[in-house]
Design a protein around this motif. Structure first.
Motif, PDB file in Angstrom:
ATOM      1  N   UNK A  56       4.893   4.604   7.283  1.00  0.00           N
ATOM      2  CA  UNK A  56       4.733   4.061   5.935  1.00  0.00           C
ATOM      3  C   UNK A  56       3.314   3.600   5.668  1.00  0.00           C
ATOM      4  N   UNK A  57       2.711   2.992   6.653  1.00  0.00           N
ATOM      5  CA  UNK A  57       1.319   2.526   6.512  1.00  0.00           C
ATOM      6  C   UNK A  57       0.379   3.706   6.323  1.00  0.00           C
ATOM      7  N   UNK A  58       0.567   4.763   7.093  1.00  0.00           N
ATOM      8  CA  UNK A  58      -0.260   5.966   6.938  1.00  0.00           C
ATOM      9  C   UNK A  58      -0.096   6.529   5.531  1.00  0.00           C
ATOM     10  N   UNK A  59       1.150   6.650   5.081  1.00  0.00           N
ATOM     11  CA  UNK A  59       1.388   7.220   3.757  1.00  0.00           C
ATOM     12  C   UNK A  59       0.766   6.342   2.673  1.00  0.00           C
ATOM     13  N   UNK A  60       0.825   5.035   2.857  1.00  0.00           N
ATOM     14  CA  UNK A  60       0.247   4.111   1.886  1.00  0.00           C
ATOM     15  C   UNK A  60      -1.276   4.242   1.822  1.00  0.00           C
ATOM     16  N   UNK A  61      -1.903   4.350   2.971  1.00  0.00           N
ATOM     17  CA  UNK A  61      -3.370   4.397   3.024  1.00  0.00           C
ATOM     18  C   UNK A  61      -3.952   5.777   2.760  1.00  0.00           C
ATOM     19  N   UNK A  62      -3.292   6.833   3.244  1.00  0.00           N
ATOM     20  CA  UNK A  62      -3.899   8.160   3.251  1.00  0.00           C
ATOM     21  C   UNK A  62      -3.067   9.250   2.573  1.00  0.00           C
ATOM     22  N   UNK A  63      -1.884   8.922   2.096  1.00  0.00           N
ATOM     23  CA  UNK A  63      -0.956   9.953   1.646  1.00  0.00           C
ATOM     24  C   UNK A  63      -1.141  10.485   0.242  1.00  0.00           C
ATOM     25  N   UNK A  64      -2.110  10.001  -0.502  1.00  0.00           N
ATOM     26  CA  UNK A  64      -2.275  10.401  -1.893  1.00  0.00           C
ATOM     27  C   UNK A  64      -2.453  11.889  -2.119  1.00  0.00           C
ATOM     28  N   UNK A  65      -3.104  12.583  -1.195  1.00  0.00           N
ATOM     29  CA  UNK A  65      -3.343  14.020  -1.356  1.00  0.00           C
ATOM     30  C   UNK A  65      -2.233  14.865  -0.724  1.00  0.00           C
ATOM     31  N   UNK A  66      -1.328  14.225  -0.018  1.00  0.00           N
ATOM     32  CA  UNK A  66      -0.196  14.919   0.623  1.00  0.00           C
ATOM     33  C   UNK A  66       1.018  14.820  -0.297  1.00  0.00           C
ATOM     34  N   UNK A  67       2.073  15.580  -0.030  1.00  0.00           N
ATOM     35  CA  UNK A  67       3.301  15.442  -0.820  1.00  0.00           C
ATOM     36  C   UNK A  67       4.044  14.162  -0.427  1.00  0.00           C
ATOM     37  N   UNK A  68       3.504  13.035  -0.832  1.00  0.00           N
ATOM     38  CA  UNK A  68       3.990  11.709  -0.451  1.00  0.00           C
ATOM     39  C   UNK A  68       5.439  11.478  -0.869  1.00  0.00           C
ATOM     40  N   UNK A  69       5.868  12.105  -1.938  1.00  0.00           N
ATOM     41  CA  UNK A  69       7.229  11.902  -2.441  1.00  0.00           C
ATOM     42  C   UNK A  69       8.276  12.499  -1.521  1.00  0.00           C
ATOM     43  N   UNK A  70       7.864  13.298  -0.537  1.00  0.00           N
ATOM     44  CA  UNK A  70       8.801  13.901   0.409  1.00  0.00           C
ATOM     45  C   UNK A  70       9.011  13.041   1.650  1.00  0.00           C
ATOM     46  N   UNK A  71       8.298  11.939   1.786  1.00  0.00           N
ATOM     47  CA  UNK A  71       8.487  11.000   2.898  1.00  0.00           C
ATOM     48  C   UNK A  71       9.024   9.719   2.275  1.00  0.00           C
ATOM     49  N   UNK A  72      10.272   9.381   2.620  1.00  0.00           N
ATOM     50  CA  UNK A  72      11.018   8.407   1.821  1.00  0.00           C
ATOM     51  C   UNK A  72      11.724   7.356   2.665  1.00  0.00           C
ATOM     52  N   UNK A  73      12.273   6.383   1.960  1.00  0.00           N
ATOM     53  CA  UNK A  73      13.113   5.369   2.590  1.00  0.00           C
ATOM     54  C   UNK A  73      14.447   5.994   2.977  1.00  0.00           C
ATOM     55  N   UNK A  74      15.048   5.488   4.020  1.00  0.00           N
ATOM     56  CA  UNK A  74      16.322   6.032   4.513  1.00  0.00           C
ATOM     57  C   UNK A  74      17.480   5.816   3.549  1.00  0.00           C
ATOM     58  N   UNK A  75      17.375   4.817   2.682  1.00  0.00           N
ATOM     59  CA  UNK A  75      18.471   4.560   1.746  1.00  0.00           C
ATOM     60  C   UNK A  75      18.390   5.397   0.473  1.00  0.00           C
ATOM     61  N   UNK A  76      17.343   6.200   0.325  1.00  0.00           N
ATOM     62  CA  UNK A  76      17.213   7.078  -0.828  1.00  0.00           C
ATOM     63  C   UNK A  76      16.669   6.420  -2.075  1.00  0.00           C
ATOM     64  N   UNK A  77      16.330   5.136  -2.005  1.00  0.00           N
ATOM     65  CA  UNK A  77      15.754   4.445  -3.151  1.00  0.00           C
ATOM     66  C   UNK A  77      14.333   4.961  -3.355  1.00  0.00           C
ATOM     67  N   UNK A  78      13.988   5.220  -4.616  1.00  0.00           N
ATOM     68  CA  UNK A  78      12.660   5.735  -4.928  1.00  0.00           C
ATOM     69  C   UNK A  78      11.587   4.691  -4.625  1.00  0.00           C
ATOM     70  N   UNK A  79      10.419   5.164  -4.243  1.00  0.00           N
ATOM     71  CA  UNK A  79       9.315   4.299  -3.837  1.00  0.00           C
ATOM     72  C   UNK A  79       8.933   3.330  -4.960  1.00  0.00           C
ATOM     73  N   UNK A  80       9.091   2.025  -4.724  1.00  0.00           N
ATOM     74  CA  UNK A  80       8.770   1.042  -5.757  1.00  0.00           C
ATOM     75  C   UNK A  80       7.325   1.188  -6.250  1.00  0.00           C
TER      76      UNK A  80
END
Length: 128
Positions: A56-80
């Protein structure tokens, strides 16, 4: 292991250089097929290193150019804070969603994790 540090992160190299662990996390995000998702924990398990918080920390810091929406919470809630952007991607890619009931906060759907979750075996070769 600290929640803030990446596994085996030596912090050496140029300031523009990604930590090796971050590069590996982003490579996994790129492998996830359109319309499918992996949880933060799935990515850590795939890499056999770190945990959901590190991913999660990697995605938060560096994930903007990656398909960030494909790495998610286990409960399926959309990224706040990114719900509408993620929802646009999910709808465009045909990612399975569970429509929200009227009692749901904001009436936003959540991911249908049983149908959307990708285990890394189908559609791609062996992981590294």
């Amino acid at each position: 292991m600290s929640e803030q540090s990446f596994p085996e992160d030596t912090r050496e190299g140029s300031p523009d250089e990604l930590p090796e662990y971050a590069e590996r996390v982003l490579e996994v995000a790129e492998l996830i097929p359109r319309g499918r998702v992996m949880t933060y924990g799935d990515v850590a398990e795939w890499l056999e290193e770190g945990g959901p918080r590190q991913v999660g920390r990697v995605m938060s810091l560096y994930g903007g150019a990656a398909p960030w929406w494909r790495v998610v919470r286990a409960d399926g809630v959309l990224l706040p804070g990114h719900e509408l952007g993620a929802l646009d991607h999910y709808r465009a890619e045909g990612t399975p969603l569970k429509e929200a009931g009227r009692a749901a906060d904001g009436h936003l759907p959540r991911l249908d994790m049983k149908r959307a979750r990708w285990d890394g075996d189908a559609d791609a070769g062996a992981h590294t």
